[in-house]
Design a protein around this motif. Structure first.
Motif, PDB file in Angstrom:
ATOM      1  N   GLY A  35       5.292  -0.738  -5.599  1.00 56.46           N
ATOM      2  CA  GLY A  35       4.401  -1.520  -4.747  1.00 56.46           C
ATOM      3  C   GLY A  35       4.233  -2.951  -5.173  1.00 56.46           C
ATOM      4  O   GLY A  35       3.664  -3.768  -4.436  1.00 56.46           O
ATOM      5  N   ASP A  54       5.202   7.846  -8.346  1.00 62.96           N
ATOM      6  CA  ASP A  54       4.307   8.770  -7.666  1.00 62.96           C
ATOM      7  C   ASP A  54       5.167   9.848  -7.002  1.00 62.96           C
ATOM      8  O   ASP A  54       6.036   9.534  -6.187  1.00 62.96           O
ATOM      9  N   LEU A  78       6.224   9.855  -3.269  1.00 58.37           N
ATOM     10  CA  LEU A  78       7.306   9.049  -2.703  1.00 58.37           C
ATOM     11  C   LEU A  78       8.568   9.856  -2.485  1.00 58.37           C
ATOM     12  O   LEU A  78       9.434   9.458  -1.696  1.00 58.37           O
ATOM     13  N   GLU A 129       0.842  -1.195   0.000  1.00 61.71           N
ATOM     14  CA  GLU A 129       0.000   0.000   0.000  1.00 61.71           C
ATOM     15  C   GLU A 129       0.884   1.255   0.000  1.00 61.71           C
ATOM     16  O   GLU A 129       2.057   1.202   0.400  1.00 61.71           O
ATOM     17  N   PRO A 130       0.338   2.407  -0.443  1.00 59.87           N
ATOM     18  CA  PRO A 130       1.149   3.639  -0.489  1.00 59.87           C
ATOM     19  C   PRO A 130       1.835   3.980   0.834  1.00 59.87           C
ATOM     20  O   PRO A 130       3.000   4.400   0.837  1.00 59.87           O
ATOM     21  N   GLN A 183       4.777   1.786   1.231  1.00 61.89           N
ATOM     22  CA  GLN A 183       5.838   2.202   0.307  1.00 61.89           C
ATOM     23  C   GLN A 183       6.621   3.373   0.879  1.00 61.89           C
ATOM     24  O   GLN A 183       7.856   3.397   0.835  1.00 61.89           O
TER      25      GLN A 183
END
Length: 215
Positions: A168, A193, A196, A17-18, A21
């Protein structure tokens, strides 16, 4: 969607999941700091790898492991964070079929390599053969997408399968594919993204070395 690109290889897209990450990227930044930090590996042929890497638990070098890092400092310990992730990864990848995969039911990871791919970096086809056991390899992707080439166990030539790995994604390979040639053909800059805060791609591979303190 879950896929099995080769016997013993399982790809679970978006497994991290974000939030997880972000946590792992932050941890990688800490592990990358000296001493025993991020470095480029010089191969016996004299070439220098385009990726930068840091080892945890055991320090990898071509073609073996030691407890001493490139700069002479003791290698950083293997983090429980990665141990927990890798054990869960193997369970979720193989499920009820774990008994069919060598080392899956008794998986005890103790070493990891974090690879940083700056823009333009790649990794040639190679086998992970420096471990003393044939337990699965767990691979986690962060940041930019990449084209990952999963080959066969006999040669660097075809047949192979090209996979696009995204941030991910989880790839576990064991059993018949444990010693397959594999590598990164290219990264796809700018696909990460922005949240990050990562330039390029990080790949975290977790393994069970089968080594003792006596080697």
């Amino acid at each position: 969607m879950r896929s099995e690109p080769a016997p013993g290889a399982v790809l679970l897209p978006g497994w991290l999941e974000p939030a997880a990450q972000l946590q792992l990227v932050a941890a990688c930044r800490e592990w990358a700091r000296p001493p025993a930090g991020l470095h480029r590996v010089r191969m016996p042929t004299g070439g220098v790898m385009s990726v930068r890497m840091v080892s945890l638990g055991w320090h990898w070098y071509p073609y073996g492991y030691t407890r001493v890092a490139e700069d002479g400092a003791p290698v950083k310990p293997f983090p429980e964070l990665l141990g927990e992730l890798a054990r869960r990864a193997v369970v979720e990848a193989y499920g009820d079929r774990a008994g069919e995969i060598a080392g899956a039911t008794s998986y005890a990871p103790d070493t990891a390599i974090v690879n940083h791919y700056p823009h333009g970096a790649k990794m040639g086809l190679h086998q992970d053969r420096d471990e003393r056991v044939d337990a699965p390899v767990v691979s986690l992707s962060l940041g930019d997408d990449c084209v990952f080439r999963l080959g066969n166990t006999e040669t660097r030539t075809r047949p192979w399968t090209d996979l696009e790995l995204r941030s991910g994604d989880l790839l576990v390979f064991g059993g018949p594919t444990r010693f397959a040639y594999h590598g990164v053909v290219r990264t796809l800059p700018g696909t990460a993204d922005p949240a990050l805060g990562l330039v390029g791609r990080l790949n975290v591979t977790v393994r069970q070395s089968g080594l003792s303190e006596q080697g």
